[in-house]
Design an enzyme around this catalytic site. Structure first.
Site, PDB file in Angstrom:
ATOM      1  N   CYS A   1      60.918  10.457  46.267  1.00 47.98           N
ATOM      2  CA  CYS A   1      61.119  11.885  46.030  1.00 47.98           C
ATOM      3  C   CYS A   1      62.619  12.174  45.934  1.00 47.98           C
ATOM      4  CB  CYS A   1      60.495  12.682  47.175  1.00 47.98           C
ATOM      5  SG  CYS A   1      60.889  14.442  47.137  1.00 47.98           S
ATOM      6  N   GLU A   2      63.022  12.841  44.865  1.00 42.60           N
ATOM      7  CA  GLU A   2      64.454  13.084  44.656  1.00 42.60           C
ATOM      8  C   GLU A   2      65.025  14.144  45.593  1.00 42.60           C
ATOM      9  OE1 GLU A   2      64.491  16.332  41.020  1.00 42.60           O
ATOM     10  OE2 GLU A   2      64.487  14.206  40.512  1.00 42.60           O
ATOM     11  N   HIS A   3      64.176  14.872  46.287  1.00 45.05           N
ATOM     12  CA  HIS A   3      64.667  15.932  47.168  1.00 45.05           C
ATOM     13  C   HIS A   3      65.139  15.409  48.524  1.00 45.05           C
ATOM     14  CE1 HIS A   3      61.825  18.717  44.712  1.00 45.05           C
ATOM     15  NE2 HIS A   3      62.998  18.578  44.130  1.00 45.05           N
ATOM     16  N   HIS A   4      64.459  14.395  49.056  1.00 47.57           N
ATOM     17  CA  HIS A   4      64.831  13.859  50.372  1.00 47.57           C
ATOM     18  C   HIS A   4      65.051  12.347  50.356  1.00 47.57           C
ATOM     19  CE1 HIS A   4      62.604  17.624  51.375  1.00 47.57           C
ATOM     20  NE2 HIS A   4      63.600  17.767  52.221  1.00 47.57           N
TER      21      HIS A   4
ATOM     22  N   GLN B   1      56.567  14.451  41.657  1.00 44.85           N
ATOM     23  CA  GLN B   1      55.264  14.010  41.162  1.00 44.85           C
ATOM     24  C   GLN B   1      54.844  14.739  39.887  1.00 44.85           C
ATOM     25  OE1 GLN B   1      52.229  13.575  44.184  1.00 44.85           O
ATOM     26  NE2 GLN B   1      50.571  13.933  42.718  1.00 44.85           N
TER      27      GLN B   1
ATOM     28  N   HIS C   1      53.111  12.263  50.400  1.00 47.23           N
ATOM     29  CA  HIS C   1      54.574  12.365  50.408  1.00 47.23           C
ATOM     30  C   HIS C   1      55.078  12.260  51.845  1.00 47.23           C
ATOM     31  CE1 HIS C   1      55.257  13.844  46.167  1.00 47.23           C
ATOM     32  NE2 HIS C   1      53.938  13.847  46.281  1.00 47.23           N
TER      33      HIS C   1
ATOM     34  N   CYS D   1      57.904  12.860  52.911  1.00 46.90           N
ATOM     35  CA  CYS D   1      58.784  13.977  53.270  1.00 46.90           C
ATOM     36  C   CYS D   1      57.978  15.106  53.907  1.00 46.90           C
ATOM     37  CB  CYS D   1      59.565  14.480  52.055  1.00 46.90           C
ATOM     38  SG  CYS D   1      58.526  15.071  50.701  1.00 46.90           S
TER      39      CYS D   1
END
Length: 208
Positions: A100-103, A141, A169, A171
């Site tokens: 996941c590119e956010h975390h 996703q 996920h 995260c």
């Protein structure tokens, strides 16, 4: 019989060598950054368990994001065949591992891909490789689902493509809301799968 098994096992082992190649300069630079991150977190990077951790993480991240150096279109084009087949082709339960590119935390699940050929098919393994290529990048996703659909649609020019991804996920499960049983499902359709609800329902039934 045991001797023969040992013989063939030995021959196979001698004939097959696994080799992983990494950019040494990039590995060294990444390792330096990871070493600093560990120090900022309060760790002692000189202790035995962490001495080689920065280098291992640097190599792991290169492997996990290797999709940036791959071309999914060329993957499909490497095994195109003209075939008079116009029914659904489904490859389901493709294992999926992405970040996941956010975390920068993993999301893990399965991908189901179907297409209806219009005179051209591709090797079944190439479908899984396309999924792998896009998954081995920093992702969300929703975008991953659409990228897989569009790549197959634009390259094979089929009558339609269907993609469904189901993933957990970390995260969400390891941090934040900490809901370990939550599964995220995304879908993307084109062509006949989008226009014909019977075709779409057949696909959804087959992947249950």
């Amino acid at each position: 019989m045991l001797n023969l098994r040992r013989y063939f096992s030995t021959c196979f082992t001698m004939a097959y060598t696994k080799e992983e190649l990494y950019d040494e300069a990039l590995t060294a630079e990444l390792a330096g950054h990871y070493s600093r991150i560990l120090e900022l977190l309060g760790e002692d990077t000189s202790r035995e368990g962490l001495k080689k951790t920065p280098e291992r993480v640097a190599k792991a991240m290169q492997f996990i994001t290797q999709g940036y150096g791959q071309d999914p279109v060329e993957i499909l084009k490497s095994a195109l065949f003209h075939e008079d087949y116009s029914q659904m082709v489904l490859v389901k339960d493709i294992e999926l591992y992405s970040i996941c590119e956010h975390h920068l935390m993993p999301f893990i699940g399965k991908c189901h891909v179907a297409y209806i050929p219009d005179g051209t098919i591709t090797g079944l393994s190439k479908i899984a490789r396309v999924v792998e290529c896009f998954a081995r990048r920093l992702q969300v996703q929703e975008r991953l689902t659409v990228q897989i659909r569009d790549c197959i649609q634009d390259t094979l020019k089929p009558q339609g493509v269907a993609v469904v991804i189901e993933a957990e996920h970390t995260c969400m499960s390891m941090r934040g809301v900490q809901k370990s049983d939550a599964i995220t499902t995304t879908s993307a359709f084109s062509g006949n799968f989008l226009r014909d609800h019977r075709t779409r329902n057949e696909f959804l039934q087959l992947i249950k």
